[in-house]
Design a protein around this motif. Structure first.
Motif, PDB file in Angstrom:
ATOM      1  N   ALA A 181      28.209 152.632  -4.857  1.00 51.29           N
ATOM      2  CA  ALA A 181      28.488 153.980  -5.341  1.00 51.29           C
ATOM      3  C   ALA A 181      28.423 154.997  -4.214  1.00 51.29           C
ATOM      4  O   ALA A 181      29.289 155.888  -4.097  1.00 51.29           O
ATOM      5  CB  ALA A 181      27.483 154.348  -6.444  1.00 51.29           C
ATOM      6  N   VAL A 182      27.418 154.877  -3.342  1.00 51.34           N
ATOM      7  CA  VAL A 182      27.285 155.794  -2.208  1.00 51.34           C
ATOM      8  C   VAL A 182      28.484 155.672  -1.276  1.00 51.34           C
ATOM      9  O   VAL A 182      29.032 156.685  -0.799  1.00 51.34           O
ATOM     10  CB  VAL A 182      25.975 155.515  -1.437  1.00 51.34           C
ATOM     11  CG1 VAL A 182      25.965 156.255  -0.099  1.00 51.34           C
ATOM     12  CG2 VAL A 182      24.775 155.925  -2.271  1.00 51.34           C
ATOM     13  N   MET A 183      28.907 154.438  -0.999  1.00 50.91           N
ATOM     14  CA  MET A 183      30.041 154.229  -0.098  1.00 50.91           C
ATOM     15  C   MET A 183      31.322 154.852  -0.665  1.00 50.91           C
ATOM     16  O   MET A 183      32.153 155.382   0.078  1.00 50.91           O
ATOM     17  CB  MET A 183      30.231 152.736   0.158  1.00 50.91           C
ATOM     18  CG  MET A 183      29.093 152.117   0.975  1.00 50.91           C
ATOM     19  SD  MET A 183      29.098 150.307   0.995  1.00 50.91           S
ATOM     20  CE  MET A 183      30.477 149.972   2.094  1.00 50.91           C
ATOM     21  N   LEU A 184      31.483 154.803  -2.000  1.00 49.84           N
ATOM     22  CA  LEU A 184      32.635 155.452  -2.619  1.00 49.84           C
ATOM     23  C   LEU A 184      32.552 156.963  -2.471  1.00 49.84           C
ATOM     24  O   LEU A 184      33.533 157.636  -2.156  1.00 49.84           O
ATOM     25  CB  LEU A 184      32.715 155.077  -4.099  1.00 49.84           C
ATOM     26  CG  LEU A 184      33.161 153.655  -4.444  1.00 49.84           C
ATOM     27  CD1 LEU A 184      33.049 153.416  -5.945  1.00 49.84           C
ATOM     28  CD2 LEU A 184      34.590 153.417  -3.999  1.00 49.84           C
ATOM     29  N   LEU A 185      31.354 157.517  -2.694  1.00 47.57           N
ATOM     30  CA  LEU A 185      31.174 158.961  -2.617  1.00 47.57           C
ATOM     31  C   LEU A 185      31.403 159.479  -1.202  1.00 47.57           C
ATOM     32  O   LEU A 185      31.947 160.567  -1.007  1.00 47.57           O
ATOM     33  CB  LEU A 185      29.763 159.332  -3.089  1.00 47.57           C
ATOM     34  CG  LEU A 185      29.457 159.072  -4.568  1.00 47.57           C
ATOM     35  CD1 LEU A 185      28.003 159.370  -4.865  1.00 47.57           C
ATOM     36  CD2 LEU A 185      30.371 159.912  -5.468  1.00 47.57           C
ATOM     37  N   VAL A 186      30.986 158.695  -0.211  1.00 48.69           N
ATOM     38  CA  VAL A 186      31.151 159.111   1.174  1.00 48.69           C
ATOM     39  C   VAL A 186      32.630 159.263   1.515  1.00 48.69           C
ATOM     40  O   VAL A 186      33.019 160.129   2.311  1.00 48.69           O
ATOM     41  CB  VAL A 186      30.477 158.096   2.122  1.00 48.69           C
ATOM     42  CG1 VAL A 186      30.926 158.305   3.572  1.00 48.69           C
ATOM     43  CG2 VAL A 186      28.967 158.225   2.030  1.00 48.69           C
ATOM     44  N   GLY A 187      33.464 158.445   0.896  1.00 51.66           N
ATOM     45  CA  GLY A 187      34.899 158.518   1.170  1.00 51.66           C
ATOM     46  C   GLY A 187      35.587 159.723   0.580  1.00 51.66           C
ATOM     47  O   GLY A 187      36.726 160.029   0.937  1.00 51.66           O
ATOM     48  N   TRP A 197      19.831 159.104   0.772  1.00 54.41           N
ATOM     49  CA  TRP A 197      20.611 159.968   1.667  1.00 54.41           C
ATOM     50  C   TRP A 197      22.010 160.195   1.091  1.00 54.41           C
ATOM     51  O   TRP A 197      22.516 161.326   1.064  1.00 54.41           O
ATOM     52  CB  TRP A 197      20.679 159.315   3.045  1.00 54.41           C
ATOM     53  CG  TRP A 197      21.368 160.125   4.105  1.00 54.41           C
ATOM     54  CD1 TRP A 197      21.780 161.433   4.016  1.00 54.41           C
ATOM     55  CD2 TRP A 197      21.720 159.687   5.424  1.00 54.41           C
ATOM     56  NE1 TRP A 197      22.359 161.834   5.190  1.00 54.41           N
ATOM     57  CE2 TRP A 197      22.339 160.797   6.073  1.00 54.41           C
ATOM     58  CE3 TRP A 197      21.569 158.491   6.114  1.00 54.41           C
ATOM     59  CZ2 TRP A 197      22.813 160.710   7.378  1.00 54.41           C
ATOM     60  CZ3 TRP A 197      22.028 158.408   7.417  1.00 54.41           C
ATOM     61  CH2 TRP A 197      22.642 159.502   8.039  1.00 54.41           C
ATOM     62  N   GLY A 198      22.635 159.141   0.600  1.00 50.01           N
ATOM     63  CA  GLY A 198      23.988 159.251   0.080  1.00 50.01           C
ATOM     64  C   GLY A 198      24.086 160.140  -1.146  1.00 50.01           C
ATOM     65  O   GLY A 198      25.027 160.938  -1.281  1.00 50.01           O
ATOM     66  N   GLY A 242      28.451 161.175   5.257  1.00 49.64           N
ATOM     67  CA  GLY A 242      29.856 160.967   5.589  1.00 49.64           C
ATOM     68  C   GLY A 242      30.155 161.337   7.027  1.00 49.64           C
ATOM     69  O   GLY A 242      30.894 160.635   7.731  1.00 49.64           O
ATOM     70  N   SER A 243      29.572 162.464   7.489  1.00 53.07           N
ATOM     71  CA  SER A 243      29.766 162.879   8.873  1.00 53.07           C
ATOM     72  C   SER A 243      29.163 161.874   9.845  1.00 53.07           C
ATOM     73  O   SER A 243      29.787 161.520  10.853  1.00 53.07           O
ATOM     74  CB  SER A 243      29.138 164.258   9.090  1.00 53.07           C
ATOM     75  OG  SER A 243      29.231 164.646  10.437  1.00 53.07           O
ATOM     76  N   ALA A 244      27.955 161.397   9.527  1.00 55.83           N
ATOM     77  CA  ALA A 244      27.288 160.434  10.400  1.00 55.83           C
ATOM     78  C   ALA A 244      28.049 159.115  10.457  1.00 55.83           C
ATOM     79  O   ALA A 244      28.215 158.520  11.536  1.00 55.83           O
ATOM     80  CB  ALA A 244      25.855 160.195   9.917  1.00 55.83           C
TER      81      ALA A 244
END
Length: 592
Positions: free
Chosen positions: A494-500, A62-63, A71-73
């Motif tokens: 990596a996903v958590m960084l991209l979401v930011g 998903w990320g 990111g919205s969720a």
């Protein structure tokens, strides 16, 4: 207490499987079961591993495929969590501090985490040294400068405007609030529960095993137990990923300085994570545990050397002055800091809490399976009082000294006009401080090496914990299992960084808070189960028997013989204490 429960707790001969039938012994005399690690098998639990892996991989997919929707969720979930459940994080963190101090100071304090006459497995000096490596490696590197400096430049809501006379004290007090007693009390709850269950009850090294006193062994090894272990895996996964993300941010900032390039984007940060994840995989496949241990020891020496260097070349006297000032301000403001919620400051307070206090409490909660298991493993033979004293005080003192050195140097530089807060990013403020000192090039590289080794060793340790939880509590999960969780942790980071997005740190903080919410409920149940376990400990049973027997004997002796009597033991005509009876019923049985 049923006969089955007694038999389960009885100690078989060392050569006999712990699951074999044994003669029941009296609960006041029982001794720990010799743990047979293979009693539940060491094969992967297909349900725990399969469901956890599927959800984790779905999150990663998903990320990478739709970062904006994730990111919205996550933003929506964060808003709901902070507004509706922020109070729970605030209350639980302080409640756990009170809880573990109560355990240590009360009647349970003398209960050993092992057999009654067992000596501590490790000497006190070694035990303390090993605790230095637990819990906060990358975090201390990342926030050592940035947090005290941030609170100094932008004081927490309700503490006055920027530049007020008490800004330094408030900045240090708030930093210590986030890094001393509260996080280690949270770790201690899991550490005591795991150590008690494994070393005194002979249970598997699973979070679910600690729930046996309240849900029974059948449920603990069934669906309910598997859900608990999966929640522990998710907490560890996202908490560890947040730490690795912080490490990637800091290494990226160091690369920017050393290479003399412009601001690095998320692509470079993901590349850093990928490179360090490969390093972790190589270390896991090679099986050179001694090599990783050697690197960790080198890391400890480098961290100590860096701290000494900053202490010597920095504002030494100011740092020394800051230590008593910080401690005094911390205890003076402890009640106020513990009570900060949205109600105290509206929207500004809510935003501040989600970036600081609530984020920290969620982060520490998510790290409890990892750190709790580690400190449990090294604490065999110590009493609960010794455990709590060491776990609360030793890391707190280390954090105090660390923040006094790095935070003190940064605040002094800011007061001198260096503008570290405005000239550098959060992850680059440590490098900005080092740039004001001699040998900046060397110390910058040292910091990057420190963070890289913390990254590799942290991924290794967290992956082993997740492997243990998904492999029926085995102390040595398979390499494939460990590698899988290490790779997934890197991918989640990596996903958590991209979401930011542009503010990658926000993505790390937001998702950590949301992911830790379910495990907060698990922690409450864990504390309840621990107290129920301790109430039935042989030491407590003997104490109840002793108090009842001596009181009855003294009353009878004084009545019949005055001062001229002695105590003896013989078979009673009726039970002194009845199994399953509460204290009032037992007292009535004694005095009849």
């Amino acid at each position: 207490m049923s006969t089955d429960t007694r038999a389960e707790r009885a100690t078989p001969p060392a050569s006999v499987d712990a699951t074999a039938t044994a003669e029941p012994v009296h609960p006041a005399l029982e001794t720990p079961v010799v743990l047979d690690e293979n009693a539940r098998g060491s094969k992967i639990d297909k349900v725990v591993f399969g469901v956890s892996a599927a959800i984790a991989l779905a999150f990663v997919a998903w990320g990478f495929l739709s970062t904006d929707t994730l990111g919205s969720a996550s933003g929506t979930a964060l808003d709901w969590t902070v507004k509706n459940m922020g109070w729970m994080f605030v209350v639980l963190a302080s409640a756990f501090v009170v809880f573990v101090i109560w355990l240590a100071m009360g009647r349970f304090g003398n209960i050993p985490l092992g057999s009654d006459d067992e000596e501590p497995e490790f000497k006190t000096v070694s035990w303390i040294a090993m605790m230095f490596s637990a819990g906060m490696g990358i975090g201390l590197m990342f926030y050592g400068v940035s947090e005290p400096l941030s609170h100094f430049v932008t004081p927490p809501p309700g503490t006055g405007p920027a530049g007020n006379p008490e800004a330094v004290q408030n900045a240090m007090a708030t930093t210590l609030f986030h890094w001393t007693l509260h996080p280690w009390a949270i770790y201690a709850v899991v550490g005591i529960a795991i150590a008690y269950g494994v070393f005194r009850k002979g249970r598997s090294q699973l979070i679910s095993s600690a729930f046996i006193p309240i849900i029974g062994e059948r449920r603990a090894t069934g669906t309910a137990g598997r859900v608990i272990d999966m929640l522990a895996i998710f907490a560890t996964l996202f908490g560890s990923a947040a730490s690795l993300g912080l490490g990637a941010l800091q290494i990226g900032s160091g690369v920017q300085i050393v290479a003399g390039i412009g601001e690095v984007g998320n692509g470079v940060l993901v590349g850093v994570i990928a490179l360090l994840t490969v390093a972790f995989i190589l270390s896991a496949v090679s099986g050179v545990a001694k090599g990783i241990q050697w690197l960790s020891n080198i890391n400890m020496v480098l961290a100590l050397g860096l701290a000494v260097f900053v202490f010597v070349v920095g504002p030494t006297v100011f740092m020394l002055d800051l230590i008593p000032t910080a401690v005094g301000s911390y205890f003076q403001d402890l009640a106020m800091m513990s009570a900060r919620t949205d109600a105290a400051g509206g929207e500004g307070m809510a935003t501040w809490l989600s970036g600081w206090t609530v984020f920290y409490w969620a982060w520490w909660l998510s790290w409890t399976p990892f750190v709790g298991m580690f400190i449990a493993r090294i604490s065999r033979g110590r009493t609960i009082r010794q455990f709590v004293t060491g776990v609360l005080l030793v890391p707190s003192l280390v954090s105090l000294v660390w923040f006094a050195i790095f935070g003190g140097a940064a605040i002094r530089a800011e007061q001198g006009g260096a503008d570290l807060a405005g000239a550098a990013t959060t992850e680059g403020q440590l490098f900005g401080l080092l740039d004001t000192m001699p040998l900046a090039g060397v110390t910058t590289i040292v910091v990057m090496i420190l963070v890289a080794i913390f990254f590799v060793s942290g991924a290794d340790a967290a992956s082993i914990v997740m492997g243990t939880l998904s492999q029926r509590g085995t102390l040595e999960p398979s390499k494939g299992n460990v590698i899988f969780w290490g790779v997934v942790t890197g991918a989640v980071a990596a996903v958590m960084l991209l979401v930011g997005g542009d503010d990658a740190l926000t993505g790390l903080q937001n998702i950590t808070i949301v992911a830790a919410l379910p495990f907060a409920v698990v922690m409450v149940g864990l504390a309840w189960a621990l107290v129920k376990d301790l109430r039935d400990d042989p030491l407590m049973v003997r104490r109840r028997y002793a108090e009842a027997a001596v009181e009855k004997a003294v009353v009878y002796g004084a009545t019949e013989h005055g001062d001229d009597f002695e105590l003896s033991v013989r078979k009673a005509e009726q039970p002194l204490l009845t199994e399953g009876a509460d204290a009032a019923q037992q007292e009535d049985a004694v005095t009849r």
